[in-house]
Design a protein around this motif. Sequence first.
Motif, PDB file in Angstrom:
ATOM      1  N   PHE A 178     -11.561 -29.109  16.043  1.00 41.02           N
ATOM      2  CA  PHE A 178     -12.254 -28.890  17.321  1.00 41.02           C
ATOM      3  C   PHE A 178     -12.161 -27.448  17.815  1.00 41.02           C
ATOM      4  N   CYS A 179     -11.397 -26.613  17.120  1.00 41.52           N
ATOM      5  CA  CYS A 179     -10.930 -25.372  17.759  1.00 41.52           C
ATOM      6  C   CYS A 179     -11.733 -24.133  17.390  1.00 41.52           C
ATOM      7  N   GLN A 229     -10.622 -20.786  19.031  1.00 47.00           N
ATOM      8  CA  GLN A 229      -9.856 -20.057  20.053  1.00 47.00           C
ATOM      9  C   GLN A 229     -10.493 -18.730  20.421  1.00 47.00           C
ATOM     10  N   SER A 269      -4.061 -23.630   9.811  1.00 44.98           N
ATOM     11  CA  SER A 269      -5.428 -23.981   9.427  1.00 44.98           C
ATOM     12  C   SER A 269      -6.216 -24.048  10.732  1.00 44.98           C
ATOM     13  N   CYS A 288      -8.014 -26.281  13.311  1.00 47.35           N
ATOM     14  CA  CYS A 288      -8.163 -27.685  13.687  1.00 47.35           C
ATOM     15  C   CYS A 288      -9.651 -27.977  13.899  1.00 47.35           C
ATOM     16  N   CYS A 331      -1.729 -19.731  13.189  1.00 47.39           N
ATOM     17  CA  CYS A 331      -2.300 -21.054  12.876  1.00 47.39           C
ATOM     18  C   CYS A 331      -2.362 -21.239  11.372  1.00 47.39           C
ATOM     19  N   PHE A 368      -5.754 -17.566  17.261  1.00 46.26           N
ATOM     20  CA  PHE A 368      -5.480 -18.085  15.911  1.00 46.26           C
ATOM     21  C   PHE A 368      -4.232 -17.511  15.243  1.00 46.26           C
ATOM     22  N   ARG A 405      -4.451 -32.268  12.385  1.00 44.25           N
ATOM     23  CA  ARG A 405      -3.402 -31.478  13.022  1.00 44.25           C
ATOM     24  C   ARG A 405      -2.211 -31.252  12.096  1.00 44.25           C
TER      25      ARG A 405
HETATM   26  S1  SF4 Z   1      -5.896 -25.848  18.079  1.00 39.81           S
HETATM   27 FE1  SF4 Z   1      -6.638 -23.811  17.483  1.00 39.81          FE
HETATM   28  S2  SF4 Z   1      -4.992 -22.442  18.168  1.00 39.81           S
HETATM   29 FE2  SF4 Z   1      -4.121 -24.489  18.114  1.00 39.81          FE
HETATM   30  S3  SF4 Z   1      -3.230 -24.744  16.077  1.00 39.81           S
HETATM   31 FE3  SF4 Z   1      -5.330 -25.521  15.924  1.00 39.81          FE
HETATM   32  S4  SF4 Z   1      -6.526 -23.777  15.274  1.00 39.81           S
HETATM   33 FE4  SF4 Z   1      -4.583 -22.943  16.044  1.00 39.81          FE
END
Ligand code: SF4
Length: 353
Positions: free
Chosen positions: A24-25, A27, A20, A22, A18, A15, A138
């Motif tokens: 689905f994420c 990490q 924000s 996303c 980042c 992260f 995104r």
């Molecule tokens: S997918 Fe995850 S690691 Fe990539 S920008 Fe979005 S929050 Fe950050």
Amino acid sequence: MKEPRKRIVPLFIPFLGCRSQCVFCDQRMLTGTGNAAPTAEDIRTILEKALALQPAGQKVEAAFYGGSFTALPLRQQKELLAPAQHFLATGKVTGIRLSTRPDAIEEEAVRWLKTQGVSCVELGAQSLCNSVLNAAKRGYGFSCVEKAVAVLRHAGLTVGVQLMPGLPGETRLLWQKTLQRLWKLAPDFIRLYPTVVLAGTELAGSYASGVYKPLSLAEAVERTAWALAGCQQREIGVIRMGLQDSEELHSAKLLAGPYHPAFGELVWSFLIRQQVLYGLEQLSSSACRLFYHPQDASKVRGQKNENLRQWQEAGFGEVSLQAKASLCPGSLELETVQGRRRVKLGALGAFYC
Ligand code: SF4
């Protein structure tokens, strides 16, 4: 141009950078690093350990994954890069790569990265359709990805693109549109991560309320196979299909979605199955010998002989398999018994795109 084989040592920065989260994420789970952001000392230790186990002569790249590297303050980028640069200078590491968001690519910053030894940037594009990118929150559109690829190319860096089939709002048609745009971008390589639902993400809420329905495993395999076939034709490398197997993924955090520990193998098997069916139909033959490189044996048969079963069900009962070491891995030849005709199947990927 295909990427040559090399060992990549992942350095996870979950992260970091980042703007924000996303939808689905998660990490921290995907990278298995918990909440910790690594220090320069951590990075030095990871690299030292990895290099100590390295066979002589193999190329090694240090890779910053799991965050948005180029969105970090310059001071932090310098700190993180320093240990990798040390090993680059000694020749033990042959390159530095990093992943980042397409909207965190600026011309000047990319020129600076190049002077710091970075040779490859992977863009977490995830989709190339605006409606899908919006649904995933995104914060950028396709034109931003296009521009980022152009800037990286102009700087002479190797460019990778990460895509996620099955994001909210993605239909089969929109996935095809993403692929059509991908062919125009022509990156050096791609990674494909079918969308799964992880606990604690916004997507988990949408899944629980029935708003988001993940792809079935079969559908994810098929969409990924379209991408693989197109990349094969255009000599774009596909360096990963499906999420890496990890302890965290096996825990309760993975709620739903098309995860399979051998996802890439399923995709190859599917592609080979369709190519052989297509080839037999073209040759108007129900019997053939199929030649393949020995290392592709399990892909050709499919899991639990699925391909043999499906060829039989489709009326092509006499497909006999024969390994042939002189073929390149990934390349097939089909020879009908009657006419002794031979056809190379590698080019039939056009069928999908
Ligand atoms: S997918 Fe995850 S690691 Fe990539 S920008 Fe979005 S929050 Fe950050």
